[in-house]
Design a protein around this motif. Structure first.
Motif, PDB file in Angstrom:
ATOM      1  N   PHE A 425      55.574 -88.815  16.008  1.00 50.45           N
ATOM      2  CA  PHE A 425      56.760 -88.389  16.736  1.00 50.45           C
ATOM      3  C   PHE A 425      56.841 -86.867  16.844  1.00 50.45           C
ATOM      4  O   PHE A 425      56.433 -86.138  15.938  1.00 50.45           O
ATOM      5  N   ALA A 426      57.379 -86.420  17.958  1.00 52.12           N
ATOM      6  CA  ALA A 426      57.792 -85.032  18.121  1.00 52.12           C
ATOM      7  C   ALA A 426      59.215 -85.055  18.661  1.00 52.12           C
ATOM      8  O   ALA A 426      59.606 -85.993  19.350  1.00 52.12           O
ATOM      9  N   SER A 427      59.992 -84.052  18.341  1.00 54.85           N
ATOM     10  CA  SER A 427      61.327 -83.966  18.929  1.00 54.85           C
ATOM     11  C   SER A 427      61.413 -82.734  19.811  1.00 54.85           C
ATOM     12  O   SER A 427      60.765 -81.714  19.574  1.00 54.85           O
ATOM     13  N   LEU A 428      62.227 -82.867  20.831  1.00 61.51           N
ATOM     14  CA  LEU A 428      62.351 -81.842  21.863  1.00 61.51           C
ATOM     15  C   LEU A 428      63.811 -81.416  21.942  1.00 61.51           C
ATOM     16  O   LEU A 428      64.678 -82.212  22.311  1.00 61.51           O
ATOM     17  N   LEU A 429      64.091 -80.167  21.545  1.00 59.60           N
ATOM     18  CA  LEU A 429      65.461 -79.660  21.649  1.00 59.60           C
ATOM     19  C   LEU A 429      65.770 -79.300  23.090  1.00 59.60           C
ATOM     20  O   LEU A 429      64.962 -78.642  23.766  1.00 59.60           O
ATOM     21  N   VAL A 456      62.577 -92.201  26.537  1.00 58.90           N
ATOM     22  CA  VAL A 456      62.583 -91.501  25.254  1.00 58.90           C
ATOM     23  C   VAL A 456      63.707 -92.094  24.406  1.00 58.90           C
ATOM     24  O   VAL A 456      64.462 -92.945  24.862  1.00 58.90           O
ATOM     25  N   VAL A 457      63.829 -91.627  23.174  1.00 58.89           N
ATOM     26  CA  VAL A 457      64.956 -91.999  22.319  1.00 58.89           C
ATOM     27  C   VAL A 457      65.882 -90.800  22.217  1.00 58.89           C
ATOM     28  O   VAL A 457      65.441 -89.688  21.923  1.00 58.89           O
ATOM     29  N   LEU A 458      67.156 -91.010  22.477  1.00 61.47           N
ATOM     30  CA  LEU A 458      68.154 -89.944  22.364  1.00 61.47           C
ATOM     31  C   LEU A 458      68.495 -89.730  20.899  1.00 61.47           C
ATOM     32  O   LEU A 458      68.750 -90.696  20.160  1.00 61.47           O
ATOM     33  N   GLY A 459      68.521 -88.459  20.474  1.00 63.69           N
ATOM     34  CA  GLY A 459      68.720 -88.153  19.063  1.00 63.69           C
ATOM     35  C   GLY A 459      69.943 -88.808  18.462  1.00 63.69           C
ATOM     36  O   GLY A 459      69.877 -89.368  17.357  1.00 63.69           O
ATOM     37  N   HIS A 460      71.066 -88.782  19.185  1.00 67.26           N
ATOM     38  CA  HIS A 460      72.307 -89.288  18.594  1.00 67.26           C
ATOM     39  C   HIS A 460      72.267 -90.797  18.375  1.00 67.26           C
ATOM     40  O   HIS A 460      73.051 -91.331  17.583  1.00 67.26           O
ATOM     41  N   LEU A 476      65.611 -84.984  21.921  1.00 65.52           N
ATOM     42  CA  LEU A 476      64.982 -86.235  22.333  1.00 65.52           C
ATOM     43  C   LEU A 476      63.831 -86.533  21.384  1.00 65.52           C
ATOM     44  O   LEU A 476      63.100 -85.624  20.986  1.00 65.52           O
ATOM     45  N   ARG A 477      63.663 -87.809  21.033  1.00 66.71           N
ATOM     46  CA  ARG A 477      62.499 -88.186  20.227  1.00 66.71           C
ATOM     47  C   ARG A 477      61.407 -88.706  21.152  1.00 66.71           C
ATOM     48  O   ARG A 477      61.623 -89.624  21.947  1.00 66.71           O
ATOM     49  N   LEU A 478      60.220 -88.116  21.018  1.00 72.36           N
ATOM     50  CA  LEU A 478      59.064 -88.515  21.816  1.00 72.36           C
ATOM     51  C   LEU A 478      58.004 -89.103  20.891  1.00 72.36           C
ATOM     52  O   LEU A 478      57.784 -88.604  19.799  1.00 72.36           O
ATOM     53  N   HIS A 490      49.844 -87.145  29.607  1.00 70.48           N
ATOM     54  CA  HIS A 490      50.090 -85.932  30.386  1.00 70.48           C
ATOM     55  C   HIS A 490      51.132 -86.189  31.462  1.00 70.48           C
ATOM     56  O   HIS A 490      52.043 -85.370  31.682  1.00 70.48           O
ATOM     57  N   GLU A 491      51.030 -87.330  32.130  1.00 69.38           N
ATOM     58  CA  GLU A 491      51.984 -87.664  33.184  1.00 69.38           C
ATOM     59  C   GLU A 491      53.390 -87.848  32.622  1.00 69.38           C
ATOM     60  O   GLU A 491      54.372 -87.423  33.229  1.00 69.38           O
ATOM     61  N   ALA A 492      53.491 -88.464  31.441  1.00 67.96           N
ATOM     62  CA  ALA A 492      54.805 -88.655  30.818  1.00 67.96           C
ATOM     63  C   ALA A 492      55.453 -87.308  30.504  1.00 67.96           C
ATOM     64  O   ALA A 492      56.654 -87.104  30.760  1.00 67.96           O
ATOM     65  N   GLY A 493      54.672 -86.369  29.949  1.00 65.60           N
ATOM     66  CA  GLY A 493      55.218 -85.038  29.671  1.00 65.60           C
ATOM     67  C   GLY A 493      55.630 -84.321  30.931  1.00 65.60           C
ATOM     68  O   GLY A 493      56.660 -83.626  30.972  1.00 65.60           O
ATOM     69  N   SER A 494      54.847 -84.482  31.994  1.00 64.97           N
ATOM     70  CA  SER A 494      55.165 -83.846  33.270  1.00 64.97           C
ATOM     71  C   SER A 494      56.441 -84.419  33.871  1.00 64.97           C
ATOM     72  O   SER A 494      57.308 -83.680  34.363  1.00 64.97           O
ATOM     73  N   ARG A 495      56.564 -85.742  33.843  1.00 66.55           N
ATOM     74  CA  ARG A 495      57.791 -86.370  34.372  1.00 66.55           C
ATOM     75  C   ARG A 495      59.021 -85.920  33.592  1.00 66.55           C
ATOM     76  O   ARG A 495      60.070 -85.622  34.181  1.00 66.55           O
ATOM     77  N   LEU A 496      58.887 -85.869  32.271  1.00 65.23           N
ATOM     78  CA  LEU A 496      60.013 -85.445  31.437  1.00 65.23           C
ATOM     79  C   LEU A 496      60.431 -84.017  31.782  1.00 65.23           C
ATOM     80  O   LEU A 496      61.622 -83.734  31.985  1.00 65.23           O
ATOM     81  N   SER A 497      59.471 -83.126  31.869  1.00 64.05           N
ATOM     82  CA  SER A 497      59.769 -81.715  32.125  1.00 64.05           C
ATOM     83  C   SER A 497      60.398 -81.526  33.504  1.00 64.05           C
ATOM     84  O   SER A 497      61.341 -80.733  33.667  1.00 64.05           O
ATOM     85  N   THR A 498      59.895 -82.245  34.479  1.00 61.93           N
ATOM     86  CA  THR A 498      60.456 -82.164  35.838  1.00 61.93           C
ATOM     87  C   THR A 498      61.896 -82.645  35.856  1.00 61.93           C
ATOM     88  O   THR A 498      62.767 -82.032  36.510  1.00 61.93           O
ATOM     89  N   ALA A 499      62.160 -83.730  35.160  1.00 59.00           N
ATOM     90  CA  ALA A 499      63.522 -84.261  35.118  1.00 59.00           C
ATOM     91  C   ALA A 499      64.479 -83.269  34.457  1.00 59.00           C
ATOM     92  O   ALA A 499      65.614 -83.071  34.937  1.00 59.00           O
ATOM     93  N   VAL A 500      64.036 -82.635  33.363  1.00 58.71           N
ATOM     94  CA  VAL A 500      64.885 -81.654  32.683  1.00 58.71           C
ATOM     95  C   VAL A 500      65.182 -80.474  33.610  1.00 58.71           C
ATOM     96  O   VAL A 500      66.334 -80.010  33.703  1.00 58.71           O
ATOM     97  N   LYS A 501      64.178 -79.980  34.306  1.00 57.14           N
ATOM     98  CA  LYS A 501      64.397 -78.846  35.208  1.00 57.14           C
ATOM     99  C   LYS A 501      65.385 -79.209  36.313  1.00 57.14           C
ATOM    100  O   LYS A 501      66.303 -78.425  36.627  1.00 57.14           O
ATOM    101  N   GLU A 502      65.241 -80.376  36.895  1.00 55.13           N
ATOM    102  CA  GLU A 502      66.187 -80.802  37.929  1.00 55.13           C
ATOM    103  C   GLU A 502      67.606 -80.873  37.375  1.00 55.13           C
ATOM    104  O   GLU A 502      68.570 -80.480  38.051  1.00 55.13           O
ATOM    105  N   PHE A 503      67.733 -81.379  36.154  1.00 52.07           N
ATOM    106  CA  PHE A 503      69.050 -81.524  35.535  1.00 52.07           C
ATOM    107  C   PHE A 503      69.708 -80.157  35.334  1.00 52.07           C
ATOM    108  O   PHE A 503      70.896 -79.969  35.633  1.00 52.07           O
ATOM    109  N   PHE A 504      68.941 -79.189  34.844  1.00 49.25           N
ATOM    110  CA  PHE A 504      69.491 -77.847  34.634  1.00 49.25           C
ATOM    111  C   PHE A 504      69.751 -77.161  35.984  1.00 49.25           C
ATOM    112  O   PHE A 504      70.774 -76.479  36.146  1.00 49.25           O
ATOM    113  N   ASP A 505      68.841 -77.318  36.940  1.00 47.27           N
ATOM    114  CA  ASP A 505      69.037 -76.696  38.249  1.00 47.27           C
ATOM    115  C   ASP A 505      70.268 -77.246  38.949  1.00 47.27           C
ATOM    116  O   ASP A 505      70.860 -76.568  39.808  1.00 47.27           O
TER     117      ASP A 505
END
Length: 510
Positions: A425-429, A456-460, A476-478, A490-505
């Motif tokens: 597991f890795a967690s992503l703040l 992913v699994v939501l921390g809470h 998030l727990r990955l 690699h694709e899973a990490g890319s999808r996650l990162s794209t989704a986060v950027k859209e959410f912040f944008d």
């Protein structure tokens, strides 16, 4: 890896060591077990001498000749992912052959394994477990024992039964393997969270560890800080010390020694759940299959410098109960694990097993032990397999994390990776602005992640008390364990990162 001189900076007890009996639940201490075929010589006449070669008409177990399985032949991989990551490595074609009655008396055969078995494990398996603990994590006192279990979950449930009475307080890491909370509540225990601290490192990374100062302050001022539990100090502390689930943190030896000192000072048990402990990993690096083997180490190097010591290594009083499983280093479907602890605690667990689950699966023990004996040549060969798993996990972690740290979302500071140096597991703040309702926004972000096709699994969701942990629930727990290929990771990490950027944008809106 020896603990440093700072490891004992917290106060250590000077009072006599209390009896282990006081830490066993009343339920378990009062449990009795009787069997109609046991102790048949009780009350025998004074001059009674049993026959040296009795012919048993008392057993209700069938003869092994009734078992239809005479021989099992098993083909075993030499490496995890051996057709991809290790496709160029030399392989052995010799299968594992399991006979009904092996010529080698040290081997376990189908005739024994398919029979009714011992509560603590079949003799050969129990011997292996005992030798394994002595080789790797031998406790710092003599009066310990080991018993087999049907996996870590079942072992944890038995530990809860053995230790926790209604009303007893159990400390938990604030985010944790929440099913054990169900075990504790089931026997009437009261879970109480302990803070985990996330902090920035010099390289702009994030690390996590148990907040030992918080724990010490809580225990010293229990009645004032927990007035609803006044006079009812904790009975136990449940911890996942290596690759903590869900945060991915690994406690340092210094942290473990300090927490053990607190357990001794305040008289509570440490329940050590360590399913990932053997999978310690080197630091994150750019993924490179060709150079993966440079991270390989010898068994001695691994044991001395890479494997973090179990709480058992600090335990001089018998107050650590360690729960292990073969799920993460062999296969979860075996439902096979073991529990290590003080003899008196193991004794009450054995009584519970006699009434509830009986012996672990004989075929599971048969398969595991024969592969370890015949394929790997014993404990050290088994450790060699674990070291190969370590390399595979290292590469897969590097692939996933690399795809994230090279993303726009990471470069813009929207997400940070918590250091992950063990396990799966890795967690992503997620760097929400100060004052954000973390749980509300992380739930909303999850819809964006699902829209982009990544789960992913939501921390809470793994918090013992969501209100207590709301301020730390922005992660998030990955897991990099499940997906089949590097491309998928690699694709899973890319999808996650794209989704986060859209959410912040979009101003933290879906």
């Amino acid at each position: 890896m020896a603990p440093s001189s700072t490891a004992t900076s917290l106060p250590v007890p000077v009072a006599p060591i209390p009896s282990i009996d006081a830490l066993i639940s009343r339920r378990a201490a009062n449990r009795t077990f009787k069997h109609f075929a046991a102790s048949i010589t009780d009350g025998a006449p004074k001059n009674f001498k049993p026959h040296p070669k009795p012919l048993a008409l008392s057993f209700g177990r069938p003869n092994a000749q009734y078992f239809p399985v005479k021989k099992i032949t098993v083909e075993v991989d030499d490496y995890p992912f051996q057709d991809t990551l290790f496709k160029n490595e030399e392989r052995s074609q010799k299968p594992v052959v399991i006979e009904r009655y092996p010529e080698d008396s040290e081997l376990l055969g189908t005739g024994e394994a398919l029979q009714y078995g011992n509560i603590v494990g079949l003799p050969a398996f129990h011997k292996f477990l005992t030798n394994f603990v002595q080789r790797i994590h031998s406790p710092a006192y003599d009066d310990w024992e080991v018993t087999a279990s049907n996996g870590a979950g079942e072992g944890l449930n038995k530990v809860a039964d053995a230790l926790i009475d209604p009303g007893d307080v159990v400390l938990f890491e604030e985010f944790t393997f929440s099913p054990f909370g169900n075990n504790v509540r089931n026997v009437g225990g009261i879970p109480v969270p302990v803070k985990i601290k996330f902090q920035k490192e010099e390289d702009d990374g994030i690390s996590a560890d148990i907040d030992v100062e918080y724990l010490s302050h809580l225990l010293e001022n229990w009645d004032e800080l927990k007035p609803e539990l006044k006079g009812n100090k904790p009975k136990a502390f449940y911890t996942i010390p290596t690759c903590q689930n869900p945060t991915g943190l690994t406690q340092s030896p210094e942290t473990r020694q300090k927490i053990y000192n607190l357990a001794s000072l305040h008289n509570f048990i440490i329940i050590e759940d360590d399913p990932y402990g053997y999978l310690t990993l080197p630091p994150f690096a750019v993924p490179d299959v060709e150079s993966l083997k440079k991270h390989d180490v010898s068994i001695d190097d691994y044991l001395q410098n890479h494997l973090v010591p179990s709480y058992l290594k600090f335990d001089t009083e018998g107050r650590v109960v360690r729960v292990e499983t073969f799920s993460k280093v062999f296969a979860p479907g075996l439902r096979l694990g073991f529990v290590v602890g003080h003899r008196k605690i193991i004794d009450v667990i054995k009584k519970y097993s006699s009434i509830v689950t009986r012996a672990p699966s004989g075929p599971a023990q048969l398969l595991l032990l024969n592969i370890i004996d015949q394929k790997y040549g014993g404990i050290d060969g088994w450790l060699e397999w674990i070291l190969k798993m370590r390399l595979a996990y290292t590469h897969r972690r590097n692939v996933l994390i690399s795809s994230i740290v090279n993303s726009e979302a990471y470069k813009l500071g929207y997400i940070k990776v918590v250091s992950c140096d063990a396990g799966m597991f890795a967690s992503l703040l997620v760097n929400f602005p100060q004052g954000t309702d973390n749980i509300q926004k992380i739930n909303l972000l999850n819809y964006k992640l699902l829209q982009h096709g990544v789960a992913v699994v939501l921390g809470h969701k793994m918090a013992i008390d969501e209100d207590f942990s709301e301020g730390s629930s922005n992660f998030l727990r990955l897991s990099y364990a499940c997906l089949d290929t590097d491309d998928e990771l690699h694709e899973a990490g890319s999808r996650l990162s794209t989704a986060v950027k859209e959410f912040f944008d979009n101003g933290l809106e879906y």
